[in-house]
Design a protein around this motif. Structure first.
Motif, PDB file in Angstrom:
ATOM      1  N   ARG A   1       0.832  -1.208   0.000  1.00 43.66           N
ATOM      2  CA  ARG A   1       0.000   0.000   0.000  1.00 43.66           C
ATOM      3  C   ARG A   1       0.867   1.259   0.000  1.00 43.66           C
ATOM      4  NH1 ARG A   1      -3.284  -3.648   3.018  1.00 43.66           N
ATOM      5  NH2 ARG A   1      -2.284  -3.212   4.991  1.00 43.66           N
ATOM      6  N   GLN A   2       2.173   1.097   0.147  1.00 44.87           N
ATOM      7  CA  GLN A   2       3.085   2.249   0.150  1.00 44.87           C
ATOM      8  C   GLN A   2       3.223   2.781  -1.274  1.00 44.87           C
ATOM      9  OE1 GLN A   2       6.836   1.302   1.974  1.00 44.87           O
ATOM     10  NE2 GLN A   2       5.883   0.589   3.864  1.00 44.87           N
ATOM     11  N   GLU A   3       2.749   3.986  -1.496  1.00 46.54           N
ATOM     12  CA  GLU A   3       2.700   4.539  -2.857  1.00 46.54           C
ATOM     13  C   GLU A   3       4.067   4.868  -3.437  1.00 46.54           C
ATOM     14  OE1 GLU A   3      -0.209   7.620  -3.221  1.00 46.54           O
ATOM     15  OE2 GLU A   3      -1.699   6.454  -2.117  1.00 46.54           O
ATOM     16  N   ASP A   4       5.053   5.161  -2.594  1.00 46.15           N
ATOM     17  CA  ASP A   4       6.374   5.542  -3.102  1.00 46.15           C
ATOM     18  C   ASP A   4       7.378   4.385  -3.047  1.00 46.15           C
ATOM     19  OD1 ASP A   4       6.476   5.445  -0.357  1.00 46.15           O
ATOM     20  OD2 ASP A   4       7.706   7.240  -0.133  1.00 46.15           O
ATOM     21  N   TYR A   5       6.895   3.177  -2.858  1.00 45.66           N
ATOM     22  CA  TYR A   5       7.763   2.001  -2.743  1.00 45.66           C
ATOM     23  C   TYR A   5       8.163   1.540  -4.136  1.00 45.66           C
ATOM     24  CZ  TYR A   5       9.390  -2.466  -0.800  1.00 45.66           C
ATOM     25  OH  TYR A   5      10.149  -3.536  -0.401  1.00 45.66           O
ATOM     26  N   GLN A   6       9.469   1.544  -4.449  1.00 44.02           N
ATOM     27  CA  GLN A   6       9.911   1.121  -5.771  1.00 44.02           C
ATOM     28  C   GLN A   6      11.329   0.577  -5.731  1.00 44.02           C
ATOM     29  OE1 GLN A   6       7.915   0.816  -8.683  1.00 44.02           O
ATOM     30  NE2 GLN A   6       9.731  -0.434  -8.995  1.00 44.02           N
ATOM     31  N   PRO A   7      11.525  -0.625  -5.153  1.00 48.66           N
ATOM     32  CA  PRO A   7      12.865  -1.210  -5.186  1.00 48.66           C
ATOM     33  C   PRO A   7      13.255  -1.598  -6.614  1.00 48.66           C
ATOM     34  CG  PRO A   7      11.289  -2.709  -4.172  1.00 48.66           C
ATOM     35  CD  PRO A   7      10.561  -1.445  -4.460  1.00 48.66           C
ATOM     36  N   LYS A   8      14.532  -1.617  -6.853  1.00 47.38           N
ATOM     37  CA  LYS A   8      15.053  -1.902  -8.189  1.00 47.38           C
ATOM     38  C   LYS A   8      14.767  -3.352  -8.592  1.00 47.38           C
ATOM     39  CE  LYS A   8      19.173  -0.990 -10.860  1.00 47.38           C
ATOM     40  NZ  LYS A   8      20.513  -0.443 -10.842  1.00 47.38           N
ATOM     41  N   GLY A   9      14.337  -3.555  -9.841  1.00 48.95           N
ATOM     42  CA  GLY A   9      14.156  -4.886 -10.389  1.00 48.95           C
ATOM     43  C   GLY A   9      12.862  -5.572 -10.012  1.00 48.95           C
TER      44      GLY A   9
ATOM     45  N   ILE B   1       8.386  -5.395  -9.898  1.00 52.63           N
ATOM     46  CA  ILE B   1       7.114  -4.791 -10.304  1.00 52.63           C
ATOM     47  C   ILE B   1       6.311  -4.555  -9.028  1.00 52.63           C
ATOM     48  CG2 ILE B   1       4.962  -5.104 -11.583  1.00 52.63           C
ATOM     49  CD1 ILE B   1       6.562  -7.096 -13.392  1.00 52.63           C
ATOM     50  N   VAL B   2       5.922  -3.330  -8.769  1.00 50.45           N
ATOM     51  CA  VAL B   2       5.180  -2.987  -7.556  1.00 50.45           C
ATOM     52  C   VAL B   2       3.728  -2.711  -7.920  1.00 50.45           C
ATOM     53  CG1 VAL B   2       4.971  -1.375  -5.613  1.00 50.45           C
ATOM     54  CG2 VAL B   2       7.236  -2.048  -6.446  1.00 50.45           C
ATOM     55  N   VAL B   3       2.823  -3.329  -7.171  1.00 51.66           N
ATOM     56  CA  VAL B   3       1.383  -3.153  -7.391  1.00 51.66           C
ATOM     57  C   VAL B   3       0.699  -2.917  -6.044  1.00 51.66           C
ATOM     58  CG1 VAL B   3       1.351  -4.551  -9.508  1.00 51.66           C
ATOM     59  CG2 VAL B   3       0.960  -5.646  -7.292  1.00 51.66           C
ATOM     60  N   GLN B   4      -0.565  -2.532  -6.104  1.00 46.86           N
ATOM     61  CA  GLN B   4      -1.308  -2.197  -4.895  1.00 46.86           C
ATOM     62  C   GLN B   4      -2.230  -3.307  -4.392  1.00 46.86           C
ATOM     63  OE1 GLN B   4      -0.782   1.382  -3.788  1.00 46.86           O
ATOM     64  NE2 GLN B   4       0.865   0.739  -5.109  1.00 46.86           N
ATOM     65  N   SER B   5      -2.471  -4.343  -5.218  1.00 42.88           N
ATOM     66  CA  SER B   5      -3.421  -5.388  -4.815  1.00 42.88           C
ATOM     67  C   SER B   5      -3.073  -6.713  -5.474  1.00 42.88           C
ATOM     68  CB  SER B   5      -4.842  -4.989  -5.232  1.00 42.88           C
ATOM     69  OG  SER B   5      -4.965  -5.046  -6.646  1.00 42.88           O
ATOM     70  N   LEU B   6      -3.634  -7.783  -4.931  1.00 46.87           N
ATOM     71  CA  LEU B   6      -3.431  -9.107  -5.525  1.00 46.87           C
ATOM     72  C   LEU B   6      -4.040  -9.172  -6.930  1.00 46.87           C
ATOM     73  CD1 LEU B   6      -2.408 -11.989  -5.410  1.00 46.87           C
ATOM     74  CD2 LEU B   6      -4.506 -12.617  -4.202  1.00 46.87           C
ATOM     75  N   VAL B   7      -5.187  -8.576  -7.107  1.00 48.85           N
ATOM     76  CA  VAL B   7      -5.825  -8.568  -8.432  1.00 48.85           C
ATOM     77  C   VAL B   7      -4.903  -7.906  -9.450  1.00 48.85           C
ATOM     78  CG1 VAL B   7      -7.748  -7.618  -9.770  1.00 48.85           C
ATOM     79  CG2 VAL B   7      -8.179  -8.680  -7.545  1.00 48.85           C
TER      80      VAL B   7
END
Length: 162
Positions: free
Chosen positions: A64-72, A74-80
């Motif tokens: 749910r962290q909007e600014d979370y972006q570790p290298k390599g 894919i970041v998403v907000q939900s399982l769907v």
């Protein structure tokens, strides 16, 4: 196919303090063999337990962290959303943690469970596998030995279609 893969004790314990409570080298090898060259979906806390990216896999991290972006990753907000970005892979794996497994129960086609024979103090648990929804199709027992403090059984479940 969407497969949940986990190692859980007889009381469904997965881990404590963001760590596993057992060490099973054969299970790690099996996990690597099954998940290599596939998308692996996990929650942020599970991802942060890895010392580095797991080789030969596409990591999809739910947070749910909007600014979370570790290298390599894919970041998403939900399982769907995670399942949507993984749809090109015919075999996607959900690898934890407890809340992601709970949500994944309604989407999964298969469960690859390593049942660790013992009960453990834990703060994260695998959801109960309901016999009216899941059918055990394969199991393989491994006794404790010099490399494995606990006996364990690989269990494969498929979602019931009847």
């Amino acid at each position: 196919m969407i497969t949940m893969i986990a190692a859980a004790a007889e009381n469904n314990a997965l881990g404590k303090d963001n760590d596993l409570v057992w060490h099973l080298p054969d299970d790690f090898r099996r996990f690597k063999r099954l998940t290599s060259d596939h998308y692996i979906i996990m929650g942020r806390k599970t991802f942060e337990t890895f010392p580095k990216l797991l080789p030969d896999r596409t990591h999809v991290v739910i947070t749910r962290q909007e600014d979370y972006q570790p290298k390599g990753v894919i970041v998403v907000q939900s399982l769907v959303e995670a399942l949507k970005v993984s749809k090109l892979d015919p075999q996607v794996f959900i690898i934890g943690g407890g809340e992601i497994y709970r949500q994944g129960m309604e989407y999964a086609d298969r469960i690859e469970l390593t049942r660790v024979h013992g009960k453990f103090d834990a703060d994260t648990f695998f959801p109960a596998i309901r016999e009216d929804e899941w059918k055990l199709i394969k199991e393989e027992h491994h006794p404790a030995d010099d490399k494995h403090k606990y006996a364990f059984t690989y269990k494969t479940y498929d979602r019931r279609k009847d």
